[in-house]
Design a protein around this motif. Structure first.
Motif, PDB file in Angstrom:
ATOM      1  N   VAL A  25      35.858  46.559  13.641  1.00  0.00           N
ATOM      2  CA  VAL A  25      35.630  44.986  13.901  1.00  0.00           C
ATOM      3  C   VAL A  25      36.738  45.025  14.476  1.00  0.00           C
ATOM      4  CG1 VAL A  25      37.176  43.034  12.668  1.00  0.00           C
ATOM      5  CG2 VAL A  25      36.035  44.375  11.037  1.00  0.00           C
ATOM      6  N   TRP A  26      36.174  43.380  15.678  1.00  0.00           N
ATOM      7  CA  TRP A  26      37.098  44.060  17.127  1.00  0.00           C
ATOM      8  C   TRP A  26      37.559  42.898  16.874  1.00  0.00           C
ATOM      9  CZ3 TRP A  26      32.176  46.218  16.900  1.00  0.00           C
ATOM     10  CH2 TRP A  26      32.493  47.892  17.513  1.00  0.00           C
ATOM     11  N   CYS A  27      39.076  42.661  17.819  1.00  0.00           N
ATOM     12  CA  CYS A  27      39.917  41.255  17.575  1.00  0.00           C
ATOM     13  C   CYS A  27      40.265  40.525  19.476  1.00  0.00           C
ATOM     14  CB  CYS A  27      41.034  41.213  16.746  1.00  0.00           C
ATOM     15  SG  CYS A  27      41.638  38.719  17.176  1.00  0.00           S
ATOM     16  N   MET A  28      39.573  39.852  19.780  1.00  0.00           N
ATOM     17  CA  MET A  28      39.545  39.932  21.151  1.00  0.00           C
ATOM     18  C   MET A  28      40.666  38.517  21.471  1.00  0.00           C
ATOM     19  SD  MET A  28      35.314  40.661  23.014  1.00  0.00           S
ATOM     20  CE  MET A  28      34.225  40.710  21.942  1.00  0.00           C
ATOM     21  N   LYS A  29      41.030  38.643  21.919  1.00  0.00           N
ATOM     22  CA  LYS A  29      41.975  37.094  22.216  1.00  0.00           C
ATOM     23  C   LYS A  29      42.491  36.862  23.501  1.00  0.00           C
ATOM     24  CE  LYS A  29      44.998  37.978  18.725  1.00  0.00           C
ATOM     25  NZ  LYS A  29      46.423  38.034  18.278  1.00  0.00           N
ATOM     26  N   MET A  30      42.297  35.342  23.867  1.00  0.00           N
ATOM     27  CA  MET A  30      41.985  35.473  25.360  1.00  0.00           C
ATOM     28  C   MET A  30      43.854  35.356  26.117  1.00  0.00           C
ATOM     29  SD  MET A  30      40.562  31.406  25.661  1.00  0.00           S
ATOM     30  CE  MET A  30      41.288  31.297  26.848  1.00  0.00           C
ATOM     31  N   VAL A  31      43.996  36.050  27.795  1.00  0.00           N
ATOM     32  CA  VAL A  31      45.256  36.128  27.671  1.00  0.00           C
ATOM     33  C   VAL A  31      45.126  35.583  29.348  1.00  0.00           C
ATOM     34  CG1 VAL A  31      46.473  38.703  29.180  1.00  0.00           C
ATOM     35  CG2 VAL A  31      44.777  39.227  27.133  1.00  0.00           C
ATOM     36  N   PRO A  32      46.582  34.827  29.168  1.00  0.00           N
ATOM     37  CA  PRO A  32      46.859  33.751  30.140  1.00  0.00           C
ATOM     38  C   PRO A  32      46.568  34.329  31.915  1.00  0.00           C
ATOM     39  CG  PRO A  32      48.881  34.062  29.040  1.00  0.00           C
ATOM     40  CD  PRO A  32      47.432  34.915  28.140  1.00  0.00           C
ATOM     41  N   ILE A  33      46.104  34.108  32.631  1.00  0.00           N
ATOM     42  CA  ILE A  33      45.789  34.519  34.315  1.00  0.00           C
ATOM     43  C   ILE A  33      46.635  35.372  34.546  1.00  0.00           C
ATOM     44  CG2 ILE A  33      45.310  34.646  36.219  1.00  0.00           C
ATOM     45  CD1 ILE A  33      43.046  32.574  35.106  1.00  0.00           C
ATOM     46  N   SER A  34      47.995  34.632  34.527  1.00  0.00           N
ATOM     47  CA  SER A  34      48.867  35.459  34.844  1.00  0.00           C
ATOM     48  C   SER A  34      49.475  36.510  34.439  1.00  0.00           C
ATOM     49  CB  SER A  34      50.630  34.497  34.689  1.00  0.00           C
ATOM     50  OG  SER A  34      49.998  34.271  34.111  1.00  0.00           O
ATOM     51  N   ALA A  35      48.563  36.472  33.401  1.00  0.00           N
ATOM     52  CA  ALA A  35      49.841  37.792  32.862  1.00  0.00           C
ATOM     53  C   ALA A  35      48.760  39.300  32.594  1.00  0.00           C
ATOM     54  CB  ALA A  35      49.680  37.890  31.157  1.00  0.00           C
ATOM     55  N   GLN A  36      47.717  38.473  33.407  1.00  0.00           N
ATOM     56  CA  GLN A  36      46.281  39.229  33.969  1.00  0.00           C
ATOM     57  C   GLN A  36      46.152  40.389  35.118  1.00  0.00           C
ATOM     58  OE1 GLN A  36      41.861  38.026  33.280  1.00  0.00           O
ATOM     59  NE2 GLN A  36      42.300  36.969  31.500  1.00  0.00           N
ATOM     60  N   LEU A  37      47.106  39.454  36.646  1.00  0.00           N
ATOM     61  CA  LEU A  37      46.984  39.930  37.394  1.00  0.00           C
ATOM     62  C   LEU A  37      47.634  41.452  37.724  1.00  0.00           C
ATOM     63  CD1 LEU A  37      47.573  36.293  39.283  1.00  0.00           C
ATOM     64  CD2 LEU A  37      45.818  38.096  39.203  1.00  0.00           C
ATOM     65  N   PRO A  38      49.333  41.631  36.977  1.00  0.00           N
ATOM     66  CA  PRO A  38      49.861  42.993  36.924  1.00  0.00           C
ATOM     67  C   PRO A  38      48.431  43.888  37.018  1.00  0.00           C
ATOM     68  CG  PRO A  38      51.081  41.239  35.862  1.00  0.00           C
ATOM     69  CD  PRO A  38      50.395  40.338  36.256  1.00  0.00           C
ATOM     70  N   GLN A  39      47.782  44.168  35.959  1.00  0.00           N
ATOM     71  CA  GLN A  39      47.313  45.207  35.382  1.00  0.00           C
ATOM     72  C   GLN A  39      45.564  45.259  36.256  1.00  0.00           C
ATOM     73  OE1 GLN A  39      47.260  47.330  32.606  1.00  0.00           O
ATOM     74  NE2 GLN A  39      45.715  48.142  33.876  1.00  0.00           N
ATOM     75  N   LEU A  40      45.346  44.220  36.365  1.00  0.00           N
ATOM     76  CA  LEU A  40      44.505  44.168  38.076  1.00  0.00           C
ATOM     77  C   LEU A  40      45.012  44.896  38.304  1.00  0.00           C
ATOM     78  CD1 LEU A  40      42.637  40.076  37.169  1.00  0.00           C
ATOM     79  CD2 LEU A  40      41.486  43.105  36.791  1.00  0.00           C
ATOM     80  N   LEU A  41      46.185  44.780  39.484  1.00  0.00           N
ATOM     81  CA  LEU A  41      46.763  45.553  40.549  1.00  0.00           C
ATOM     82  C   LEU A  41      47.537  46.352  40.234  1.00  0.00           C
ATOM     83  CD1 LEU A  41      49.253  42.638  41.893  1.00  0.00           C
ATOM     84  CD2 LEU A  41      46.844  42.887  42.856  1.00  0.00           C
ATOM     85  N   ARG A  42      46.913  47.232  39.253  1.00  0.00           N
ATOM     86  CA  ARG A  42      47.737  48.258  38.889  1.00  0.00           C
ATOM     87  C   ARG A  42      46.229  49.321  38.689  1.00  0.00           C
ATOM     88  NH1 ARG A  42      51.979  46.557  35.686  1.00  0.00           N
ATOM     89  NH2 ARG A  42      50.077  46.043  33.803  1.00  0.00           N
ATOM     90  N   ASP A  43      45.005  48.390  37.996  1.00  0.00           N
ATOM     91  CA  ASP A  43      43.967  49.009  38.772  1.00  0.00           C
ATOM     92  C   ASP A  43      43.076  49.547  39.755  1.00  0.00           C
ATOM     93  OD1 ASP A  43      44.583  50.180  36.062  1.00  0.00           O
ATOM     94  OD2 ASP A  43      43.095  48.257  35.427  1.00  0.00           O
ATOM     95  N   ARG A  44      43.551  48.147  40.826  1.00  0.00           N
ATOM     96  CA  ARG A  44      43.100  47.858  42.284  1.00  0.00           C
ATOM     97  C   ARG A  44      41.768  47.481  42.091  1.00  0.00           C
ATOM     98  NH1 ARG A  44      46.563  52.380  42.334  1.00  0.00           N
ATOM     99  NH2 ARG A  44      47.346  53.414  44.224  1.00  0.00           N
ATOM    100  N   GLN A  45      41.518  46.377  41.535  1.00  0.00           N
ATOM    101  CA  GLN A  45      40.764  45.395  41.553  1.00  0.00           C
ATOM    102  C   GLN A  45      41.317  44.530  41.921  1.00  0.00           C
ATOM    103  OE1 GLN A  45      39.071  44.849  37.320  1.00  0.00           O
ATOM    104  NE2 GLN A  45      39.355  46.843  36.633  1.00  0.00           N
ATOM    105  N   PHE A  46      41.178  44.436  42.982  1.00  0.00           N
ATOM    106  CA  PHE A  46      41.980  43.228  43.769  1.00  0.00           C
ATOM    107  C   PHE A  46      40.819  41.542  44.068  1.00  0.00           C
ATOM    108  CE2 PHE A  46      43.935  47.644  45.477  1.00  0.00           C
ATOM    109  CZ  PHE A  46      45.006  46.705  45.080  1.00  0.00           C
ATOM    110  N   GLU A  47      39.712  42.048  44.332  1.00  0.00           N
ATOM    111  CA  GLU A  47      38.856  41.247  44.827  1.00  0.00           C
ATOM    112  C   GLU A  47      38.849  40.315  43.472  1.00  0.00           C
ATOM    113  OE1 GLU A  47      37.599  44.100  45.573  1.00  0.00           O
ATOM    114  OE2 GLU A  47      37.533  44.009  47.576  1.00  0.00           O
ATOM    115  N   LEU A  48      38.481  40.691  42.441  1.00  0.00           N
ATOM    116  CA  LEU A  48      39.203  39.528  41.186  1.00  0.00           C
ATOM    117  C   LEU A  48      40.296  39.133  40.682  1.00  0.00           C
ATOM    118  CD1 LEU A  48      38.022  39.306  37.704  1.00  0.00           C
ATOM    119  CD2 LEU A  48      38.910  41.275  37.194  1.00  0.00           C
ATOM    120  N   ALA A  49      41.313  40.230  41.145  1.00  0.00           N
ATOM    121  CA  ALA A  49      43.470  39.807  41.002  1.00  0.00           C
ATOM    122  C   ALA A  49      43.025  38.018  41.962  1.00  0.00           C
ATOM    123  CB  ALA A  49      44.091  39.771  41.798  1.00  0.00           C
ATOM    124  N   ILE A  50      42.180  38.245  43.567  1.00  0.00           N
ATOM    125  CA  ILE A  50      42.041  37.316  44.132  1.00  0.00           C
ATOM    126  C   ILE A  50      41.870  36.176  43.334  1.00  0.00           C
ATOM    127  CG2 ILE A  50      41.716  36.834  46.347  1.00  0.00           C
ATOM    128  CD1 ILE A  50      41.878  39.157  47.490  1.00  0.00           C
TER     129      ILE A  50
END
Length: 192
Positions: A25-50
């Motif tokens: 069983v998986w539970c998926m929750k929405m995360v605010p965009i502002s909370a996603q940006l640091p993780q995207l930058l750490r993962d070097r997913q710059f286009e998605l972060a933009i």
């Protein structure tokens, strides 16, 4: 998201979805965009972060500053991954201080000046073909910078941006053009 053989999907409270298979069983929750940006930058997913930054409901100034910072990090990451031409194009578009771009090279600025510059990560060691490609891209970049600042008034104050916020930048066009010309000469001597 790869979920092996989901059998049931249930929408819970706003922003929550439950997915079940025969054994999980998986539970998926929405995360605010502002909370996603640091993780995207750490993962070097710059286009998605933009893209996500542009979707944020911030003021226009805050959004522009955040996108500028992400693009600058993207340019630095491209440089560190030996994609010099793409990195130089981003630096030119963003009006990054040319002295900061020149500082990416270990021996093109005086050491005391270079020590004052900050970068978001460790600089790559450029040798052989990579060094040659980097210098050719730098020559093209500096030529564009020189032509874009061509005018009769050398005392005009400049507005350029650092690679890392808070680092000092060149303030006057005459000083900038001197740095660009000196570096171009050094680059031409290296490519002979």
């Amino acid at each position: 998201i790869d979920v092996p053989k989901p059998r049931y999907v249930y929408q819970g409270k706003q922003g929550t979805v439950f997915v079940a298979s025969t054994s999980h069983v998986w539970c998926m929750k929405m995360v605010p965009i502002s909370a996603q940006l640091p993780q995207l930058l750490r993962d070097r997913q710059f286009e998605l972060a933009i893209t996500l930054s542009n979707m944020c409901e911030d003021t226009v100034d805050d959004k522009a500053k955040r996108v500028h910072k992400i693009k600058t990090l993207h340019g630095f990451d491209l440089f560190c991954n030996y994609k010099f031409k793409e990195a130089m194009n981003i630096f030119f578009q963003l009006d990054i201080d040319p002295s900061h771009v020149i500082g990416l090279f270990s021996d093109l600025l005086p050491q005391d000046y270079r020590n004052k510059l900050c970068y978001p990560g460790k600089l790559p060691i450029l040798q052989g073909v990579n060094l040659e490609n980097a210098i050719m891209s730098l020559i093209e970049y500096l030529t564009k910078v020189k032509h874009s600042h061509k005018s009769n008034n050398d005392s005009i104050a400049l507005e350029t941006y650092p690679i890392v916020e808070g680092t000092t930048t060149v303030k006057f066009k005459k000083q900038l053009l001197q740095i660009v010309d000196t570096t171009l000469l050094k680059c031409y001597l290296k490519t002979i």
